[in-house]
Design a protein around this motif. Sequence first.
Motif, PDB file in Angstrom:
ATOM      1  N   UNK A   1      -0.951  -4.173   6.421  1.00 10.52           N
ATOM      2  CA  UNK A   1      -0.008  -4.437   7.513  1.00 10.52           C
ATOM      3  C   UNK A   1       1.413  -4.598   6.998  1.00 10.52           C
ATOM      4  N   UNK A   2       1.548  -5.059   5.752  1.00  5.99           N
ATOM      5  CA  UNK A   2       2.878  -5.205   5.147  1.00  5.99           C
ATOM      6  C   UNK A   2       3.375  -3.883   4.572  1.00  5.99           C
ATOM      7  N   UNK A   3       2.557  -2.822   4.653  1.00  4.12           N
ATOM      8  CA  UNK A   3       2.964  -1.520   4.158  1.00  4.12           C
ATOM      9  C   UNK A   3       2.848  -1.363   2.659  1.00  4.12           C
ATOM     10  N   UNK A   4       1.997  -2.183   2.023  1.00  8.05           N
ATOM     11  CA  UNK A   4       1.840  -2.140   0.571  1.00  8.05           C
ATOM     12  C   UNK A   4       0.528  -1.436   0.222  1.00  8.05           C
ATOM     13  N   UNK A   5       0.558  -0.439  -0.650  1.00  7.97           N
ATOM     14  CA  UNK A   5      -0.674   0.242  -1.075  1.00  7.97           C
ATOM     15  C   UNK A   5      -1.679  -0.736  -1.671  1.00  7.97           C
ATOM     16  N   UNK A   6      -2.967  -0.406  -1.499  1.00  4.92           N
ATOM     17  CA  UNK A   6      -4.002  -1.345  -1.923  1.00  4.92           C
ATOM     18  C   UNK A   6      -5.134  -0.623  -2.649  1.00  4.92           C
ATOM     19  N   UNK A   7      -5.606  -1.263  -3.705  1.00  5.00           N
ATOM     20  CA  UNK A   7      -6.787  -0.831  -4.465  1.00  5.00           C
ATOM     21  C   UNK A   7      -7.808  -1.949  -4.326  1.00  5.00           C
ATOM     22  N   UNK A   8      -8.952  -1.645  -3.704  1.00  3.25           N
ATOM     23  CA  UNK A   8      -9.952  -2.656  -3.371  1.00  3.25           C
ATOM     24  C   UNK A   8     -11.210  -2.424  -4.194  1.00  3.25           C
ATOM     25  N   UNK A   9     -11.681  -3.480  -4.837  1.00  2.87           N
ATOM     26  CA  UNK A   9     -12.895  -3.358  -5.650  1.00  2.87           C
ATOM     27  C   UNK A   9     -14.063  -2.854  -4.811  1.00  2.87           C
TER      28      UNK A   9
ATOM     29  N   UNK B   1      -1.257   4.040   1.276  1.00  2.29           N
ATOM     30  CA  UNK B   1      -2.326   4.394   0.340  1.00  2.29           C
ATOM     31  C   UNK B   1      -3.390   3.296   0.284  1.00  2.29           C
ATOM     32  N   UNK B   2      -4.653   3.700   0.259  1.00  2.34           N
ATOM     33  CA  UNK B   2      -5.774   2.779   0.064  1.00  2.34           C
ATOM     34  C   UNK B   2      -6.850   3.509  -0.730  1.00  2.34           C
ATOM     35  N   UNK B   3      -7.504   2.784  -1.638  1.00  2.00           N
ATOM     36  CA  UNK B   3      -8.554   3.409  -2.447  1.00  2.00           C
ATOM     37  C   UNK B   3      -9.574   2.370  -2.895  1.00  2.00           C
TER      38      UNK B   3
ATOM     39  N   UNK C   1      -0.918   8.910  -7.350  1.00  2.00           N
ATOM     40  CA  UNK C   1      -1.030   9.215  -5.915  1.00  2.00           C
ATOM     41  C   UNK C   1       0.005   8.439  -5.106  1.00  2.00           C
ATOM     42  N   UNK C   2       0.192   7.171  -5.431  1.00  5.15           N
ATOM     43  CA  UNK C   2       1.165   6.348  -4.708  1.00  5.15           C
ATOM     44  C   UNK C   2       2.578   6.881  -4.926  1.00  5.15           C
ATOM     45  N   UNK C   3       2.910   7.206  -6.161  1.00  6.24           N
ATOM     46  CA  UNK C   3       4.236   7.726  -6.472  1.00  6.24           C
ATOM     47  C   UNK C   3       4.486   9.048  -5.762  1.00  6.24           C
ATOM     48  N   UNK C   4       3.430   9.846  -5.585  1.00  8.33           N
ATOM     49  CA  UNK C   4       3.558  11.138  -4.904  1.00  8.33           C
ATOM     50  C   UNK C   4       3.567  11.001  -3.385  1.00  8.33           C
ATOM     51  N   UNK C   5       3.408   9.780  -2.870  1.00  7.49           N
ATOM     52  CA  UNK C   5       3.417   9.556  -1.432  1.00  7.49           C
ATOM     53  C   UNK C   5       2.128   9.923  -0.730  1.00  7.49           C
TER      54      UNK C   5
END
Length: 356
Positions: free
Chosen positions: A113-121, A144-146, A316-320
């Motif tokens: 919701x804050x617009x920050x990419x996330x990597x979730x275990x 981004x989410x992964x 991936x995040x850097x590439x948008x």
Amino acid sequence: MSEIDETRRGGTALSLPACTVPDPSTAPGLRWGVISPGHIADQFTATAHRATASRVVSVVSRSSQRAEEFASRHGITHWGDSVEEMLSRGGLDAVYIASPHAQHRDLARPVLEAGVPVLVEKAFTLNLGQSRELLDLARARGVFAMEAMWARFLPQYDVLRQVLAGGLLGEIIEVAADHGQSFPPDPAHRMYAPELGGGALLDLGVYPVSFAQMVLGDLDDLAVRGDLTGTGVDAYVALLARGARGGRARLSSTLSARTPTEAVVSGTLGSARLEGAFFAPGTLTVSLLDGRSAQFAHPGAPGDGMAYEIAEAARRITAGQLESPLMSWEDTLSVMRTMDAMRAELGVVYPGEERA
């Protein structure tokens, strides 16, 4: 460097495809926040600092003291007990969530919701519904989410995917994989706690299920057997299934015994084996029915396996981009769908879920 061991028959050596995974140290450096500084977050942070250009700059725990100790150990600038405070401070390119599965959805939601990419275990969430909720939010916010299925980004997995794509093994008949670890019975331990998403499947079995899904595609025609602990979570689970791309999967997981933790892909022309632990840096051995064989060994330090998922996320995040094709949103949903069906067959229901 990787080692290629080849055998010849009739003067022709078997050569495996060259690894195409870039050195993790060449990926862009991101500023990471970490939520829930336990053992795996410790590995993530140490690996990021040692083997990539990324740095963890903020850490949050329910215990401010624990966060401070983690920050001191890793040279992290900011620490605290509030996710909202971490996000409002800014200065983050991505957040890594390493809490128990039952907390993933609620911790990842404010980050997205804050617009920050996330990597979730892994497992990404408790169930398919929660995964859809998060990925729908990521799509709506353009973030981004992964799922942090670190094995998929390792060099030997890259070589294996090329072996499969090139048809070197022929028609794939079976994928066999196991993951068992020994956890003494303890109702207070997270592995035995339903409220934390305990049981073998989400913590250990996710590796064999994800591996089979990578090779065979979506799994269906499921036959599930298993045993429960006294707390109602799965102690042992076995699966026979059919893949959408053909072939069968034969998978097992347990929290009651240490098993070989190997994965074998068997085809009409040969087999590929990832020896224990198949989900960690190691050796891929390809053996063909004509007598030829070859090996690919992990090219980096054995302890730096998590660097490859950190680097993949950074690129991936850097590439948008919003997702990685190596662990796509559809992959995550497919794996969760299979694990939901397995739990339903065993009768494992977590607090807050409705019994099927």
